[in-house]
Motif scaffolding. Sequence first.
Motif, PDB file in Angstrom:
ATOM      1  N   LEU A  66       8.414  -0.532  -9.766  1.00  0.00           N
ATOM      2  CA  LEU A  66       8.942  -1.310 -10.878  1.00  0.00           C
ATOM      3  C   LEU A  66       9.067  -2.753 -10.433  1.00  0.00           C
ATOM      4  O   LEU A  66       9.399  -3.028  -9.273  1.00  0.00           O
ATOM      5  CB  LEU A  66      10.332  -0.827 -11.299  1.00  0.00           C
ATOM      6  CG  LEU A  66      10.468   0.498 -12.026  1.00  0.00           C
ATOM      7  CD1 LEU A  66      11.906   0.681 -12.511  1.00  0.00           C
ATOM      8  CD2 LEU A  66       9.516   0.624 -13.183  1.00  0.00           C
TER       9      LEU A  66
ATOM     10  N   ILE B 101      10.745  -5.792 -17.526  1.00  0.00           N
ATOM     11  CA  ILE B 101      10.419  -4.822 -16.474  1.00  0.00           C
ATOM     12  C   ILE B 101       9.003  -4.290 -16.676  1.00  0.00           C
ATOM     13  O   ILE B 101       8.619  -3.897 -17.780  1.00  0.00           O
ATOM     14  CB  ILE B 101      11.422  -3.655 -16.461  1.00  0.00           C
ATOM     15  CG1 ILE B 101      12.796  -4.181 -16.043  1.00  0.00           C
ATOM     16  CG2 ILE B 101      10.952  -2.528 -15.541  1.00  0.00           C
ATOM     17  CD1 ILE B 101      13.873  -3.138 -15.956  1.00  0.00           C
ATOM     18  N   HIS B 102       8.253  -4.299 -15.574  1.00  0.00           N
ATOM     19  CA  HIS B 102       6.914  -3.710 -15.527  1.00  0.00           C
ATOM     20  C   HIS B 102       6.968  -2.422 -14.706  1.00  0.00           C
ATOM     21  O   HIS B 102       7.726  -2.335 -13.746  1.00  0.00           O
ATOM     22  CB  HIS B 102       5.926  -4.636 -14.797  1.00  0.00           C
ATOM     23  CG  HIS B 102       5.534  -5.858 -15.536  1.00  0.00           C
ATOM     24  ND1 HIS B 102       6.292  -7.003 -15.535  1.00  0.00           N
ATOM     25  CD2 HIS B 102       4.442  -6.111 -16.281  1.00  0.00           C
ATOM     26  CE1 HIS B 102       5.671  -7.924 -16.253  1.00  0.00           C
ATOM     27  NE2 HIS B 102       4.544  -7.411 -16.717  1.00  0.00           N
ATOM     28  N   LEU B 103       6.142  -1.481 -15.081  1.00  0.00           N
ATOM     29  CA  LEU B 103       5.911  -0.276 -14.296  1.00  0.00           C
ATOM     30  C   LEU B 103       4.461  -0.321 -13.834  1.00  0.00           C
ATOM     31  O   LEU B 103       3.550  -0.482 -14.652  1.00  0.00           O
ATOM     32  CB  LEU B 103       6.141   0.980 -15.145  1.00  0.00           C
ATOM     33  CG  LEU B 103       5.659   2.313 -14.572  1.00  0.00           C
ATOM     34  CD1 LEU B 103       6.429   2.683 -13.311  1.00  0.00           C
ATOM     35  CD2 LEU B 103       5.780   3.407 -15.627  1.00  0.00           C
TER      36      LEU B 103
ATOM     37  N   ILE C 105      16.742  -0.471 -13.095  1.00  0.00           N
ATOM     38  CA  ILE C 105      16.355  -0.507 -11.680  1.00  0.00           C
ATOM     39  C   ILE C 105      17.209   0.479 -10.876  1.00  0.00           C
ATOM     40  O   ILE C 105      16.686   1.244 -10.050  1.00  0.00           O
ATOM     41  CB  ILE C 105      16.492  -1.935 -11.105  1.00  0.00           C
ATOM     42  CG1 ILE C 105      15.491  -2.879 -11.781  1.00  0.00           C
ATOM     43  CG2 ILE C 105      16.331  -1.937  -9.586  1.00  0.00           C
ATOM     44  CD1 ILE C 105      14.033  -2.605 -11.490  1.00  0.00           C
TER      45      ILE C 105
ATOM     46  N   PHE D  31      16.078   4.034 -11.552  1.00  0.00           N
ATOM     47  CA  PHE D  31      14.821   4.299 -10.851  1.00  0.00           C
ATOM     48  C   PHE D  31      15.084   4.572  -9.375  1.00  0.00           C
ATOM     49  O   PHE D  31      14.539   5.527  -8.802  1.00  0.00           O
ATOM     50  CB  PHE D  31      13.876   3.106 -11.029  1.00  0.00           C
ATOM     51  CG  PHE D  31      12.598   3.224 -10.251  1.00  0.00           C
ATOM     52  CD1 PHE D  31      11.608   4.114 -10.633  1.00  0.00           C
ATOM     53  CD2 PHE D  31      12.374   2.430  -9.137  1.00  0.00           C
ATOM     54  CE1 PHE D  31      10.419   4.217  -9.914  1.00  0.00           C
ATOM     55  CE2 PHE D  31      11.192   2.522  -8.417  1.00  0.00           C
ATOM     56  CZ  PHE D  31      10.212   3.428  -8.810  1.00  0.00           C
TER      57      PHE D  31
ATOM     58  N   PRO E 283      10.275   7.451 -14.220  1.00  0.00           N
ATOM     59  CA  PRO E 283      10.011   6.289 -15.066  1.00  0.00           C
ATOM     60  C   PRO E 283       9.917   6.612 -16.557  1.00  0.00           C
ATOM     61  O   PRO E 283      10.409   5.843 -17.388  1.00  0.00           O
ATOM     62  CB  PRO E 283       8.678   5.752 -14.536  1.00  0.00           C
ATOM     63  CG  PRO E 283       8.655   6.173 -13.111  1.00  0.00           C
ATOM     64  CD  PRO E 283       9.323   7.520 -13.095  1.00  0.00           C
TER      65      PRO E 283
ATOM     66  N   TRP F 283       7.574   2.866 -22.827  1.00  0.00           N
ATOM     67  CA  TRP F 283       6.640   1.989 -22.117  1.00  0.00           C
ATOM     68  C   TRP F 283       5.429   1.705 -22.984  1.00  0.00           C
ATOM     69  O   TRP F 283       4.970   2.579 -23.714  1.00  0.00           O
ATOM     70  CB  TRP F 283       6.180   2.644 -20.813  1.00  0.00           C
ATOM     71  CG  TRP F 283       7.289   2.892 -19.851  1.00  0.00           C
ATOM     72  CD1 TRP F 283       8.005   4.042 -19.697  1.00  0.00           C
ATOM     73  CD2 TRP F 283       7.823   1.970 -18.895  1.00  0.00           C
ATOM     74  NE1 TRP F 283       8.941   3.896 -18.714  1.00  0.00           N
ATOM     75  CE2 TRP F 283       8.855   2.632 -18.195  1.00  0.00           C
ATOM     76  CE3 TRP F 283       7.533   0.647 -18.562  1.00  0.00           C
ATOM     77  CZ2 TRP F 283       9.595   2.016 -17.199  1.00  0.00           C
ATOM     78  CZ3 TRP F 283       8.265   0.038 -17.567  1.00  0.00           C
ATOM     79  CH2 TRP F 283       9.286   0.711 -16.889  1.00  0.00           C
TER      80      TRP F 283
END
Length: 126
Positions: free
Chosen positions: A48, A59-61, A108, A111, A117, A123
């Motif tokens: 992440l 936030i990116h995955l 975060i 995770f 996720p 997402w």
Amino acid sequence: MSDPHSGHYSPVEVTSDTAEFYEALVPLRGVGRGYVEVGLSDRDDVQLTMGFQEDYAVIHLIADAHTLLLVGDGIAPIDAMVEVPIMGELGQFTGEFAMGVDRAWTVIQNFLDSVAPESLGEWREL
């Protein structure tokens, strides 16, 4: 991760336990902007990233060569543009992907506590 004292991006990878990570983030939050990348020691295929500035975070995955964005929490109108640090640059995102900084920190933390996720929210692929 951004330098905890200046908020400027530093590409140096740091390995730490969760408590050390949270401790390092306290001054970063005090700066009011930053960028972090987090992964789990037992899963090198999932990471992440979080960029935050002022009231907004994104936030990116990154998983299996795919990059997804977490849908925001409504803190900004969907058609608004927000800027957050991504590595050493400012990235622009629509309000659809903006969330409050406290919400992003919770994502975060979850995770890092091994919450999958897909359980962290909705997402969207880039």
